[in-house]
Design a protein around this motif. Structure first.
Motif, PDB file in Angstrom:
ATOM      1  N   ALA A 227       0.834  -1.204   0.000  1.00 38.47           N
ATOM      2  CA  ALA A 227       0.000   0.000   0.000  1.00 38.47           C
ATOM      3  C   ALA A 227       0.868   1.253   0.000  1.00 38.47           C
ATOM      4  CB  ALA A 227      -0.925  -0.013   1.219  1.00 38.47           C
ATOM      5  N   TRP A 228       1.962   1.224   0.752  1.00 38.79           N
ATOM      6  CA  TRP A 228       2.868   2.374   0.766  1.00 38.79           C
ATOM      7  C   TRP A 228       3.489   2.584  -0.615  1.00 38.79           C
ATOM      8  CZ3 TRP A 228       8.077   2.864  -0.271  1.00 38.79           C
ATOM      9  CH2 TRP A 228       8.619   4.111   0.030  1.00 38.79           C
ATOM     10  N   LEU A 229       3.912   1.490  -1.266  1.00 38.81           N
ATOM     11  CA  LEU A 229       4.508   1.592  -2.600  1.00 38.81           C
ATOM     12  C   LEU A 229       3.497   2.130  -3.607  1.00 38.81           C
ATOM     13  CD1 LEU A 229       6.952   1.003  -4.449  1.00 38.81           C
ATOM     14  CD2 LEU A 229       5.959  -1.263  -4.809  1.00 38.81           C
ATOM     15  N   TYR A 230       2.267   1.599  -3.558  1.00 37.45           N
ATOM     16  CA  TYR A 230       1.226   2.052  -4.470  1.00 37.45           C
ATOM     17  C   TYR A 230       0.899   3.527  -4.227  1.00 37.45           C
ATOM     18  CZ  TYR A 230      -3.184   2.355  -6.934  1.00 37.45           C
ATOM     19  OH  TYR A 230      -4.180   2.736  -7.776  1.00 37.45           O
TER      20      TYR A 230
END
Length: 85
Positions: free
Chosen positions: A5-8
């Motif tokens: 989620a952080w990467l997205y």
């Protein structure tokens, strides 16, 4: 899931800018349309079809419909994709 989620969330603004520039110039319209469809589908899945109860209209659904129609119509006459032909 937290790292994904952080990467997205980190890549989404950059990807939106790149897709917008590619749409304005008219480069790789099929790929750009597919990426735009994926972005808008994820936004609609996260926020819902009607994210605000005060407005009956969802701009993301309209943009999704425009991205889908881009796949069927292809690049316009003033795009770089048509200048290459």
């Amino acid at each position: 899931p937290g790292q994904a989620a952080w990467l997205y969330g980190s890549l989404l603004p950059i990807l939106e800018i790149v897709v917008g520039i590619m749409l304005m110039i008219g480069v790789w319209m099929t790929l750009t349309g597919i990426i735009a469809i994926l972005i808008l589908t994820s936004i609609i899945a996260f926020f819902g079809v009607f994210p605000n109860r005060y407005f009956f209209f969802n701009k993301d659904l309209i943009l999704l419909a425009a991205s889908i129609s881009l796949l069927y119509t292809g690049a316009g006459a003033a795009s770089l994709d048509n200048l290459k032909r």
